[in-house]
Write a protein that holds these residues in place. Sequence first.
Motif, PDB file in Angstrom:
ATOM      1  N   SER A  36       5.065 -13.188  -1.622  1.00  0.00           N
ATOM      2  CA  SER A  36       3.843 -12.413  -1.972  1.00  0.00           C
ATOM      3  C   SER A  36       4.323 -11.299  -2.911  1.00  0.00           C
ATOM      4  CB  SER A  36       3.278 -11.854  -0.598  1.00  0.00           C
ATOM      5  OG  SER A  36       2.238 -10.878  -1.057  1.00  0.00           O
ATOM      6  N   VAL A  37       3.457 -10.569  -3.810  1.00  0.00           N
ATOM      7  CA  VAL A  37       3.647  -9.694  -4.581  1.00  0.00           C
ATOM      8  C   VAL A  37       3.533  -8.147  -3.770  1.00  0.00           C
ATOM      9  CG1 VAL A  37       3.200 -10.818  -6.664  1.00  0.00           C
ATOM     10  CG2 VAL A  37       1.458  -9.450  -5.343  1.00  0.00           C
ATOM     11  N   LEU A  38       3.223  -8.474  -2.459  1.00  0.00           N
ATOM     12  CA  LEU A  38       2.842  -7.275  -1.777  1.00  0.00           C
ATOM     13  C   LEU A  38       4.257  -6.693  -1.020  1.00  0.00           C
ATOM     14  CD1 LEU A  38       0.125  -8.450   0.679  1.00  0.00           C
ATOM     15  CD2 LEU A  38       0.035  -7.131  -1.246  1.00  0.00           C
ATOM     16  N   VAL A  39       4.298  -5.461  -0.948  1.00  0.00           N
ATOM     17  CA  VAL A  39       5.538  -4.818  -0.774  1.00  0.00           C
ATOM     18  C   VAL A  39       5.553  -4.351   0.754  1.00  0.00           C
ATOM     19  CG1 VAL A  39       7.050  -2.696  -1.017  1.00  0.00           C
ATOM     20  CG2 VAL A  39       5.433  -3.452  -2.921  1.00  0.00           C
ATOM     21  N   GLY A  40       6.617  -4.502   1.524  1.00  0.00           N
ATOM     22  CA  GLY A  40       6.713  -4.169   2.798  1.00  0.00           C
ATOM     23  C   GLY A  40       6.659  -5.271   3.942  1.00  0.00           C
ATOM     24  N   LEU A  41       6.532  -6.304   3.176  1.00  0.00           N
ATOM     25  CA  LEU A  41       6.593  -7.757   4.179  1.00  0.00           C
ATOM     26  C   LEU A  41       7.855  -7.949   5.033  1.00  0.00           C
ATOM     27  CD1 LEU A  41       4.405  -9.957   1.954  1.00  0.00           C
ATOM     28  CD2 LEU A  41       3.588  -8.615   3.884  1.00  0.00           C
ATOM     29  N   GLY A  42       8.263  -8.805   5.722  1.00  0.00           N
ATOM     30  CA  GLY A  42       9.279  -9.328   6.371  1.00  0.00           C
ATOM     31  C   GLY A  42      10.067  -9.868   5.314  1.00  0.00           C
ATOM     32  N   PRO A  43      11.417 -10.313   5.814  1.00  0.00           N
ATOM     33  CA  PRO A  43      12.297 -10.682   5.076  1.00  0.00           C
ATOM     34  C   PRO A  43      12.084 -12.380   4.633  1.00  0.00           C
ATOM     35  CG  PRO A  43      13.535  -9.892   6.974  1.00  0.00           C
ATOM     36  CD  PRO A  43      12.039  -9.786   7.019  1.00  0.00           C
ATOM     37  N   GLY A  44      12.310 -12.545   3.361  1.00  0.00           N
ATOM     38  CA  GLY A  44      11.843 -14.041   2.708  1.00  0.00           C
ATOM     39  C   GLY A  44      10.288 -14.007   2.333  1.00  0.00           C
ATOM     40  N   MET A  45       9.561 -13.067   2.786  1.00  0.00           N
ATOM     41  CA  MET A  45       8.058 -12.987   2.665  1.00  0.00           C
ATOM     42  C   MET A  45       7.600 -12.630   1.147  1.00  0.00           C
ATOM     43  SD  MET A  45       7.255 -14.715   5.107  1.00  0.00           S
ATOM     44  CE  MET A  45       5.327 -14.623   4.574  1.00  0.00           C
ATOM     45  N   ASN A  46       8.482 -11.607   0.530  1.00  0.00           N
ATOM     46  CA  ASN A  46       8.437 -11.116  -0.702  1.00  0.00           C
ATOM     47  C   ASN A  46       8.627 -12.136  -1.939  1.00  0.00           C
ATOM     48  OD1 ASN A  46       9.123  -9.688  -3.215  1.00  0.00           O
ATOM     49  ND2 ASN A  46       8.115  -8.121  -2.072  1.00  0.00           N
ATOM     50  N   GLU A  47       8.067 -12.258  -3.009  1.00  0.00           N
ATOM     51  CA  GLU A  47       8.249 -13.221  -3.935  1.00  0.00           C
ATOM     52  C   GLU A  47       9.558 -13.087  -4.355  1.00  0.00           C
ATOM     53  OE1 GLU A  47       5.688 -12.703  -7.492  1.00  0.00           O
ATOM     54  OE2 GLU A  47       6.091 -10.541  -7.739  1.00  0.00           O
ATOM     55  N   ASN A  48      10.413 -11.830  -4.458  1.00  0.00           N
ATOM     56  CA  ASN A  48      11.683 -11.729  -5.111  1.00  0.00           C
ATOM     57  C   ASN A  48      13.075 -12.217  -3.879  1.00  0.00           C
ATOM     58  OD1 ASN A  48      10.635 -11.113  -7.746  1.00  0.00           O
ATOM     59  ND2 ASN A  48      10.505  -9.087  -7.071  1.00  0.00           N
TER      60      ASN A  48
END
Length: 114
Positions: A36-48
């Motif tokens: 996801s492009v959202l910030v503050g998600l758990g490890p592995g959940m961000n697009e980068n």
Amino acid sequence: MTPYELSKLIHMELSPAAPRLSAAINRALVDIGEGSVLVGLGPGMNENDNVSFQESETINTVGGDAEGILAKIHEMMWKLEEHSSWKVIIDKKPGRPGKPLELLYTLVRIKGDL
């Protein structure tokens, strides 16, 4: 091709021969996804975020069609790599005549260059 369409295609092609790989790819594409492009998600959940996990499978090759099964797996891995950022590394235990095919899959989502 959406992740759901890709997952369905791979499931239809692979589940008869390699059901655990099919389930692992479904997990990668649908549950974990592209991030996801959202910030503050758990490890592995961000697009980068880079993500990896492993699955193993023993495939009975009584008919002696190990090469055909491996060819089908590789064909679907090309589809996966073409339509997503996921890659699958396949390790095969050395072949032993009359024994099942033993495979270890490492599914990896790496954003950026390898």
